[in-house]
Scaffold this motif. Structure first.
Motif, PDB file in Angstrom:
ATOM      1  N   LEU A   1      -5.822   4.055  -1.425  1.00 52.70           N
ATOM      2  CA  LEU A   1      -6.257   2.745  -0.962  1.00 52.70           C
ATOM      3  C   LEU A   1      -5.261   1.663  -1.337  1.00 52.70           C
ATOM      4  CD1 LEU A   1      -8.451   0.975   0.352  1.00 52.70           C
ATOM      5  CD2 LEU A   1      -9.602   0.877  -1.884  1.00 52.70           C
ATOM      6  N   GLY A   2      -4.550   1.868  -2.402  1.00 49.43           N
ATOM      7  CA  GLY A   2      -3.624   0.836  -2.869  1.00 49.43           C
ATOM      8  C   GLY A   2      -4.256  -0.099  -3.871  1.00 49.43           C
ATOM      9  N   VAL A   3      -5.124   0.451  -4.715  1.00 54.52           N
ATOM     10  CA  VAL A   3      -5.762  -0.348  -5.760  1.00 54.52           C
ATOM     11  C   VAL A   3      -4.707  -0.725  -6.793  1.00 54.52           C
ATOM     12  CG1 VAL A   3      -7.572  -0.358  -7.524  1.00 54.52           C
ATOM     13  CG2 VAL A   3      -7.907   0.898  -5.383  1.00 54.52           C
ATOM     14  N   PRO A   4      -4.728  -1.947  -7.336  1.00 51.94           N
ATOM     15  CA  PRO A   4      -3.780  -2.313  -8.394  1.00 51.94           C
ATOM     16  C   PRO A   4      -3.849  -1.319  -9.544  1.00 51.94           C
ATOM     17  CG  PRO A   4      -4.916  -4.257  -7.613  1.00 51.94           C
ATOM     18  CD  PRO A   4      -5.576  -3.079  -6.946  1.00 51.94           C
ATOM     19  N   PRO A   5      -2.728  -1.032 -10.200  1.00 54.83           N
ATOM     20  CA  PRO A   5      -2.687  -0.006 -11.248  1.00 54.83           C
ATOM     21  C   PRO A   5      -3.594  -0.342 -12.420  1.00 54.83           C
ATOM     22  CG  PRO A   5      -0.664  -1.308 -11.230  1.00 54.83           C
ATOM     23  CD  PRO A   5      -1.416  -1.674  -9.997  1.00 54.83           C
ATOM     24  N   LYS A   6      -4.064   0.717 -13.046  1.00 51.33           N
ATOM     25  CA  LYS A   6      -4.968   0.565 -14.193  1.00 51.33           C
ATOM     26  C   LYS A   6      -4.135   0.511 -15.467  1.00 51.33           C
ATOM     27  CE  LYS A   6      -8.686   2.999 -14.074  1.00 51.33           C
ATOM     28  NZ  LYS A   6      -9.639   4.130 -14.151  1.00 51.33           N
ATOM     29  N   PHE A   7      -4.459  -0.442 -16.336  1.00 53.33           N
ATOM     30  CA  PHE A   7      -3.795  -0.565 -17.635  1.00 53.33           C
ATOM     31  C   PHE A   7      -4.919  -0.627 -18.658  1.00 53.33           C
ATOM     32  CE2 PHE A   7       0.404  -1.487 -19.446  1.00 53.33           C
ATOM     33  CZ  PHE A   7       0.079  -1.833 -20.736  1.00 53.33           C
ATOM     34  N   GLN A   8      -5.456   0.555 -19.013  1.00 52.22           N
ATOM     35  CA  GLN A   8      -6.741   0.634 -19.696  1.00 52.22           C
ATOM     36  C   GLN A   8      -6.609   0.397 -21.195  1.00 52.22           C
ATOM     37  OE1 GLN A   8      -9.702   1.150 -18.005  1.00 52.22           O
ATOM     38  NE2 GLN A   8     -10.591   0.508 -19.934  1.00 52.22           N
ATOM     39  N   GLN A   9      -7.468  -0.465 -21.711  1.00 51.71           N
ATOM     40  CA  GLN A   9      -7.681  -0.615 -23.145  1.00 51.71           C
ATOM     41  C   GLN A   9      -9.164  -0.888 -23.356  1.00 51.71           C
ATOM     42  OE1 GLN A   9      -5.306  -3.465 -25.223  1.00 51.71           O
ATOM     43  NE2 GLN A   9      -3.478  -2.180 -25.223  1.00 51.71           N
ATOM     44  N   ASP A  10      -9.794  -0.137 -24.227  1.00 51.84           N
ATOM     45  CA  ASP A  10     -11.245  -0.251 -24.393  1.00 51.84           C
ATOM     46  C   ASP A  10     -11.677  -1.658 -24.781  1.00 51.84           C
ATOM     47  OD1 ASP A  10     -11.612   2.352 -23.706  1.00 51.84           O
ATOM     48  OD2 ASP A  10     -11.648   3.103 -25.766  1.00 51.84           O
ATOM     49  N   ALA A  11     -10.938  -2.280 -25.683  1.00 62.48           N
ATOM     50  CA  ALA A  11     -11.332  -3.613 -26.142  1.00 62.48           C
ATOM     51  C   ALA A  11     -11.279  -4.615 -24.997  1.00 62.48           C
ATOM     52  CB  ALA A  11     -10.416  -4.056 -27.282  1.00 62.48           C
TER      53      ALA A  11
ATOM     54  N   ARG B   1     -10.581  14.042  -5.280  1.00 61.39           N
ATOM     55  CA  ARG B   1     -10.055  13.405  -4.077  1.00 61.39           C
ATOM     56  C   ARG B   1     -10.311  11.895  -4.119  1.00 61.39           C
ATOM     57  NH1 ARG B   1     -11.508  15.901   1.692  1.00 61.39           N
ATOM     58  NH2 ARG B   1     -10.164  17.501   0.807  1.00 61.39           N
ATOM     59  N   LEU B   2     -11.543  11.515  -4.497  1.00 56.30           N
ATOM     60  CA  LEU B   2     -11.858  10.087  -4.604  1.00 56.30           C
ATOM     61  C   LEU B   2     -11.086   9.414  -5.723  1.00 56.30           C
ATOM     62  CD1 LEU B   2     -15.737  10.065  -3.971  1.00 56.30           C
ATOM     63  CD2 LEU B   2     -13.927   9.280  -2.418  1.00 56.30           C
ATOM     64  N   GLN B   3     -10.921  10.115  -6.837  1.00 53.76           N
ATOM     65  CA  GLN B   3     -10.138   9.568  -7.930  1.00 53.76           C
ATOM     66  C   GLN B   3      -8.708   9.295  -7.476  1.00 53.76           C
ATOM     67  OE1 GLN B   3     -10.295  11.738 -11.635  1.00 53.76           O
ATOM     68  NE2 GLN B   3     -12.509  12.036 -11.484  1.00 53.76           N
ATOM     69  N   HIS B   4      -8.154  10.219  -6.699  1.00 56.68           N
ATOM     70  CA  HIS B   4      -6.794  10.025  -6.176  1.00 56.68           C
ATOM     71  C   HIS B   4      -6.744   8.849  -5.199  1.00 56.68           C
ATOM     72  CE1 HIS B   4      -2.794  11.043  -4.702  1.00 56.68           C
ATOM     73  NE2 HIS B   4      -3.268  10.944  -3.462  1.00 56.68           N
ATOM     74  N   TYR B   5      -7.779   8.728  -4.358  1.00 50.74           N
ATOM     75  CA  TYR B   5      -7.812   7.668  -3.356  1.00 50.74           C
ATOM     76  C   TYR B   5      -7.898   6.298  -4.010  1.00 50.74           C
ATOM     77  CZ  TYR B   5      -9.186   5.023   0.804  1.00 50.74           C
ATOM     78  OH  TYR B   5      -9.242   4.116   1.835  1.00 50.74           O
ATOM     79  N   PHE B   6      -8.691   6.187  -5.088  1.00 55.31           N
ATOM     80  CA  PHE B   6      -8.870   4.891  -5.755  1.00 55.31           C
ATOM     81  C   PHE B   6      -7.953   4.707  -6.948  1.00 55.31           C
ATOM     82  CE2 PHE B   6     -13.039   5.371  -3.638  1.00 55.31           C
ATOM     83  CZ  PHE B   6     -13.100   4.150  -3.013  1.00 55.31           C
ATOM     84  N   ALA B   7      -7.024   5.622  -7.168  1.00 55.93           N
ATOM     85  CA  ALA B   7      -6.123   5.521  -8.317  1.00 55.93           C
ATOM     86  C   ALA B   7      -5.147   4.358  -8.145  1.00 55.93           C
ATOM     87  CB  ALA B   7      -5.368   6.812  -8.474  1.00 55.93           C
TER      88      ALA B   7
ATOM     89  N   ARG C   1       0.832  -1.192   0.000  1.00 58.87           N
ATOM     90  CA  ARG C   1       0.000   0.000   0.000  1.00 58.87           C
ATOM     91  C   ARG C   1       0.878   1.258   0.000  1.00 58.87           C
ATOM     92  NH1 ARG C   1       1.290  -0.505   5.097  1.00 58.87           N
ATOM     93  NH2 ARG C   1       0.923   1.179   6.608  1.00 58.87           N
ATOM     94  N   PRO C   2       0.468   2.325  -0.672  1.00 62.25           N
ATOM     95  CA  PRO C   2       1.231   3.574  -0.646  1.00 62.25           C
ATOM     96  C   PRO C   2       1.144   4.205   0.744  1.00 62.25           C
ATOM     97  CG  PRO C   2      -0.299   3.509  -2.500  1.00 62.25           C
ATOM     98  CD  PRO C   2      -0.677   2.389  -1.582  1.00 62.25           C
ATOM     99  N   VAL C   3       2.264   4.436   1.383  1.00 62.01           N
ATOM    100  CA  VAL C   3       2.294   5.006   2.718  1.00 62.01           C
ATOM    101  C   VAL C   3       2.358   6.528   2.629  1.00 62.01           C
ATOM    102  CG1 VAL C   3       3.563   5.086   4.906  1.00 62.01           C
ATOM    103  CG2 VAL C   3       3.454   2.949   3.603  1.00 62.01           C
ATOM    104  N   GLY C   4       1.446   7.186   3.360  1.00 63.05           N
ATOM    105  CA  GLY C   4       1.450   8.643   3.402  1.00 63.05           C
ATOM    106  C   GLY C   4       0.923   9.321   2.154  1.00 63.05           C
ATOM    107  N   GLN C   5       0.243   8.582   1.265  1.00 63.15           N
ATOM    108  CA  GLN C   5      -0.250   9.177   0.008  1.00 63.15           C
ATOM    109  C   GLN C   5      -1.766   9.263  -0.048  1.00 63.15           C
ATOM    110  OE1 GLN C   5       1.500   7.540  -3.580  1.00 63.15           O
ATOM    111  NE2 GLN C   5       3.367   6.958  -2.499  1.00 63.15           N
ATOM    112  N   GLN C   6      -2.432   8.841   1.030  1.00 60.68           N
ATOM    113  CA  GLN C   6      -3.894   8.855   1.080  1.00 60.68           C
ATOM    114  C   GLN C   6      -4.501   8.110  -0.116  1.00 60.68           C
ATOM    115  OE1 GLN C   6      -5.000  13.026   1.470  1.00 60.68           O
ATOM    116  NE2 GLN C   6      -4.807  12.899   3.699  1.00 60.68           N
TER     117      GLN C   6
END
Length: 483
Positions: free
Chosen positions: A428-438, A477-483, A421-426
């Protein structure tokens, strides 16, 4: 040279695109696995812990009530009617609801009684002397408490829904977990069916989590599906209802009660077969044979009921060996003799049998055996026996190990998240997004299939997506938290 470079470039682009698609699928599966795990893990630990208690219920009860249940075996047992009469003489105000003969010669029989306020007790009675040895509060058993937590969290329907959501989402957890576990590149092959003890704690935790989850995925699926069959929506509305056995199907039209088989259960104990719970009970019927009313039914208070001894003799003649006898609950009630693998009466589900006897004539009104079960009911009976560890000592020992393994899978998942989890970054520690529409569109098909097959999982996924659209995407803020 130029021609060779031109031919090589499309191949490199194709290889790069394939690698990106593989990464996109992996990270999408990882994110869904993470979100599903947030909800499922606490329930998985709870279900495993309460399952362990329920698994060893007989041993726990024997230890708790050894003084009450122990008897010295003798050559001859007394009739059940005499044992029940001894209980009645002590508990004058209670209704006798059930007689259970012991499986062991050195253990007392049980007579279940119920008071007007709903309190239910087991009364231990010596089968050789008819001596009342003591009482066991059915609501005070460890099994009853564990079973209530296991099924409803002690908060009724809301708890049942929450547990069903968790069990349904565990299907998504399984699908995504297996996808990430199966080897697809060098990184996943390195830890497949291996424990890399010298590669650091994070790698070791990952190997334990992934390999335990992957190897036991079929076992977990069996536990989830057999457990969901008791749940309020997927079980009662979608599966159980379609497999409820109509008692008139084989035995013809009989006078039907307003009560269902589930009314014979005591508390949260499932004592009747799963496929009979919603079907109605038959009724006893006395006839007037005085001549001036022909065969017209009259008040049953004028007719003597057959004794429980006669019912037990008839049951044994039909092939019953170990069973429970449910007493008539009213003037139109029936004697019910049940040998049910789901309740632990018998080990082999093929020996399941539920027979109803008219309390006035002793006539067999309905006799339901394994052969009458639907295919789903047969699978349920076999699955529940395995689920409860009733088949053998090995089955019970394996189930205990499975429960411990599920706890280990859950805890290692939590510790893995805590370590990365990221410490001190507020965040959640969600796995990174690797977005592709398909990739997202193909993944949506998987969600739709799970959502349709398991409605509460589908509803939860839909609500999550709506909240994401309404709240998360509109808040930095929520986008940052769940990023």
């Amino acid at each position: 040279m130029l021609g060779s470079q031109t031919q090589t470039q499309p191949k490199d682009n194709t290889r790069l695109q394939s690698t990106q698609q593989t990464k996109a699928r992996y990270f999408l599966a990882w994110r869904w696995h993470f979100y599903a795990g947030l909800f499922v893990v606490p329930f998985m630990i709870m279900l495993s812990l309460t399952g362990l208690v329920m698994l060893f219920d007989d041993e726990i009860e024997q230890l708790r009530y050894q003084d009450v249940l122990s008897v010295v075996p003798q050559e001859q047992t007394l009739p059940a009617s005499q044992q029940i009469a001894a209980v009645k003489s002590v508990y004058l105000e209670a209704a006798m609801t059930q007689f259970i003969s012991s499986k062991q010669p050195d253990t007392a029989n049980k007579v279940s009684i119920r008071f007007e306020d709903g309190k239910s007790l087991f009364i231990a009675v010596n089968p050789y002397t008819a001596q009342v040895q003591g009482e066991i509060d059915r609501s005070d058993s460890w099994y009853e408490l564990a079973n209530n937590i296991h099924g409803t969290l002690l908060i009724g329907k809301l708890g049942d829904f929450l547990i069903e959501i968790a069990a349904s989402l565990s299907i998504l957890l399984l699908v995504t977990g297996i996808y990430m576990w199966l080897p697809s590149d060098n990184a996943s092959r390195a830890g497949f069916l291996k424990l890399r003890v010298s590669s650091g704690s994070r790698i070791l935790l990952r190997d334990i989590h992934a390999n335990l989850g992957g190897v036991l995925s079929v076992v977990l699926l069996l536990f989830v599906l057999s457990g969901l069959a008791w749940a309020g929506v997927w079980g009662a509305k979608m599966v159980q209802g379609w497999n409820t056995f109509p008692t008139y199907y084989t035995w013809g039209e009989k006078p039907q009660s307003d009560l269902t088989h589930s009314s014979l259960n005591h508390g949260s104990e499932e004592e009747l077969p799963w496929n009979l719970e919603h079907s109605t009970l038959p009724q006893s019927q006395a006839q007037d044979h005085s001549g001036h009313h022909g065969s017209e039914t009259v008040s049953m208070k004028h007719y003597a009921t057959v004794s429980i001894d006669q019912i037990i003799d008839q049951a044994k003649a039909l092939g019953f060996t170990q069973f429970k006898v449910f007493m008539p609950k009213s003037e139109t009630g029936v004697y019910t003799v049940a040998a049910n693998s789901m309740a632990g009466d018998v080990i082999d589900p093929r020996q399941d049998r539920t027979t109803h006897f008219d309390q006035y004539s002793g006539e067999v009104l309905v006799d339901v055996t394994w052969d009458d079960y639907t295919l789903m009911a047969k699978l349920m009976a076999a699955g529940i026996s395995l689920h409860q560890g009733d088949v053998s000592v090995i089955n019970k020992a394996l189930n205990a190990l499975f429960c411990i393994a599920f706890i280990a899978i859950s805890i290692t998942g939590v510790v893995m998240w805590w370590k990365r989890r990221p410490v001190g970054q507020q965040k959640l520690g969600v796995p990174p997004k690797f977005q592709q529409d398909a990739i997202w569109k193909s993944g949506l098909v998987c969600l739709l299939i799970i959502g349709i097959c398991f409605p509460l999982a589908g509803l939860t996924i839909a609500v999550t997506l709506i909240l994401d659209w309404l709240l998360v995407r509109r808040s930095k803020r929520l986008q940052h938290y769940f990023a």
